[in-house]
Design an enzyme around this catalytic site. Structure first.
Site, short mmCIF file in Angstrom:
data_model
loop_
_atom_site.label_atom_id
_atom_site.label_comp_id
_atom_site.label_asym_id
_atom_site.label_seq_id
_atom_site.Cartn_x
_atom_site.Cartn_y
_atom_site.Cartn_z
N LYS A 102 30.77 27.99 39.02
CA LYS A 102 30.92 27.51 37.64
C LYS A 102 32.25 26.77 37.46
O LYS A 102 32.30 25.70 36.87
CB LYS A 102 30.87 28.70 36.66
CG LYS A 102 29.47 29.25 36.42
CD LYS A 102 29.54 30.50 35.58
CE LYS A 102 28.16 31.03 35.26
NZ LYS A 102 27.37 30.11 34.41
N HIS A 127 43.81 37.14 31.46
CA HIS A 127 42.80 37.87 32.23
C HIS A 127 41.52 38.03 31.41
O HIS A 127 41.59 38.39 30.25
CB HIS A 127 43.29 39.28 32.59
CG HIS A 127 44.43 39.31 33.54
ND1 HIS A 127 44.89 40.47 34.13
CD2 HIS A 127 45.19 38.31 34.05
CE1 HIS A 127 45.91 40.17 34.93
NE2 HIS A 127 46.11 38.88 34.89
N GLU A 163 36.62 39.82 37.56
CA GLU A 163 37.88 39.60 36.84
C GLU A 163 38.38 38.19 37.14
O GLU A 163 38.52 37.81 38.30
CB GLU A 163 38.94 40.60 37.27
CG GLU A 163 40.22 40.42 36.44
CD GLU A 163 41.42 41.17 36.99
OE1 GLU A 163 41.86 42.13 36.34
OE2 GLU A 163 41.92 40.79 38.07
N GLU A 166 56.94 38.23 42.71
CA GLU A 166 57.13 39.59 42.19
C GLU A 166 56.30 40.59 43.01
O GLU A 166 56.75 41.68 43.33
CB GLU A 166 56.72 39.62 40.72
CG GLU A 166 57.14 40.87 39.99
CD GLU A 166 56.02 41.85 39.80
OE1 GLU A 166 56.23 42.86 39.13
OE2 GLU A 166 54.90 41.63 40.32
P1 0O2 Z 1 45.43 43.03 43.25
O1 0O2 Z 1 45.94 43.19 44.62
O2 0O2 Z 1 45.73 41.68 42.66
O3 0O2 Z 1 44.01 43.41 43.09
P2 0O2 Z 1 42.74 48.18 34.36
O4 0O2 Z 1 41.95 47.60 35.52
O5 0O2 Z 1 42.47 47.44 33.06
O6 0O2 Z 1 42.57 49.65 34.26
P3 0O2 Z 1 44.99 47.02 35.55
O7 0O2 Z 1 44.34 46.96 36.90
O8 0O2 Z 1 46.47 47.29 35.53
O9 0O2 Z 1 44.26 48.04 34.65
O10 0O2 Z 1 44.69 45.64 34.79
P4 0O2 Z 1 45.59 44.38 34.55
O11 0O2 Z 1 46.81 44.69 33.79
O12 0O2 Z 1 44.66 43.36 33.93
O13 0O2 Z 1 46.03 43.94 36.01
C1 0O2 Z 1 45.09 43.55 36.94
C2 0O2 Z 1 45.67 42.60 37.97
O14 0O2 Z 1 46.59 41.69 37.36
C3 0O2 Z 1 46.46 43.25 39.08
O15 0O2 Z 1 45.58 43.70 40.06
C4 0O2 Z 1 47.33 42.08 39.56
O16 0O2 Z 1 46.57 41.16 40.33
C5 0O2 Z 1 47.66 41.40 38.24
N1 0O2 Z 1 48.89 41.96 37.65
C6 0O2 Z 1 48.98 42.75 36.57
N2 0O2 Z 1 50.25 43.03 36.30
C7 0O2 Z 1 51.00 42.40 37.21
C8 0O2 Z 1 52.42 42.31 37.45
O17 0O2 Z 1 53.23 42.88 36.75
N3 0O2 Z 1 52.81 41.56 38.53
C9 0O2 Z 1 51.93 40.91 39.33
N4 0O2 Z 1 52.42 40.21 40.35
N5 0O2 Z 1 50.59 40.99 39.14
C10 0O2 Z 1 50.13 41.72 38.10
P5 0O2 Z 1 45.97 44.83 41.12
O18 0O2 Z 1 44.78 45.67 41.30
O19 0O2 Z 1 47.22 45.51 40.68
O20 0O2 Z 1 46.30 44.07 42.42
#
Ligand code: 0O2
Length: 234
Positions: free
Chosen positions: A45, A145, A164, A179
């Protein structure tokens, strides 16, 4: 290659247990495959939008599209962290980022435009939106997101799959990847000085985004992007 201990353990497993293990493996593979298909659909898409923009509007709001499927280890780790029951239905309902697509845009307005164009499509159901551009996280993280559900059509019929989608600018993406690397290098125990530096850099990135967009508009005028019809027919 199995260790001698693992080999001995394997030898003690009876036939019935082995069959159950195989069935679990097959079910896990099928479970994960649906996420890959859902992810592929969302990528298609977005790629269509990107190509269409290039052709019709002579403008490209999407710089880059990447994707990843969460590893089984990460799913298990998240399951444990959230304290959820280890069954497929609960995982499906609770862990909505098994399939992830990241879209990098040039400008903040492009990020919102892509969000609108994607979520307006009739076969997309929006489950949850987290707008970290409007409200950045305390550490400075910015990104838009959205968890969407897309129907994956298998031989057994349609299966809704959660994907996602993270939409952000190049500057936001640059910050987030640095970061992330720092976070892992320090095994999540990042010194306060470095954390402060990162938050400061996030503000700089945000200012850069605003300046770049202003400059872009000075040269090209306000974006002449198409009106987004809600409920785009499929
Ligand atoms: P990866 O390795 O990217 O998969 P929830 O799922 O709603 O219960 P979550 O997972 O904290 O809670 O949701 P959120 O806040 O939407 O964050 C999801 C993803 O956003 C993270 O996935 C990261 O990819 C990115 N992200 C969120 N906060 C940060 C941050 O402070 N710094 C960076 N660099 N990335 C962030 P994962 O699973 O943590 O990691």
């Amino acid at each position: 290659m199995l260790t001698p201990r693992a080999q001995r353990t394997l030898e003690t497993i009876d036939g019935q247990t082995l069959d159950e293990m195989r069935a679990l493996r097959d079910e896990t593979e099928r479970f994960m495959l649906r996420y890959k298909f859902g992810m592929d659909e969302v990528i298609t898409k977005l790629s269509i939008l990107r190509e269409e923009f290039n052709q019709t509007h002579d403008y490209n709001p999407i710089e880059h599209i990447s994707s990843r499927l969460k590893s089984l280890d990460s799913v298990i780790e998240k399951m444990a962290r959230k304290g959820i029951e280890p069954n497929f239905d609960t995982i499906r309902e609770t862990i909505t980022d098994i399939a992830g697509v990241r879209v990098t845009c040039s400008f903040v307005s492009d990020a919102y435009r892509i969000f609108e164009l994607l979520t307006a499509q009739r076969d997309i159901r929006v489950i949850k939106v987290k707008d970290y551009i409007k409200e950045p996280k305390p550490n400075g993280y910015q990104s838009l997101h959205v968890i969407v559900e897309v129907p994956v059509f298998l031989s057994t019929g349609p299966h809704p799959v959660a994907v996602e989608v993270q939409i952000r600018t190049i500057a936001m993406d640059f910050w987030a990847s640095l970061e992330h690397k720092i976070y892992y290098k320090y095994d999540r125990q990042v010194p306060q000085e470095l954390l402060d530096g990162l938050t400061d850099a996030a503000h700089t990135a945000s200012e850069l985004d605003a300046r770049m967009e202003r400059l872009h508009r000075e040269v090209h005028g306000a974006p002449r992007l198409p009106h987004v019809p809600r409920d785009i027919a499929v």
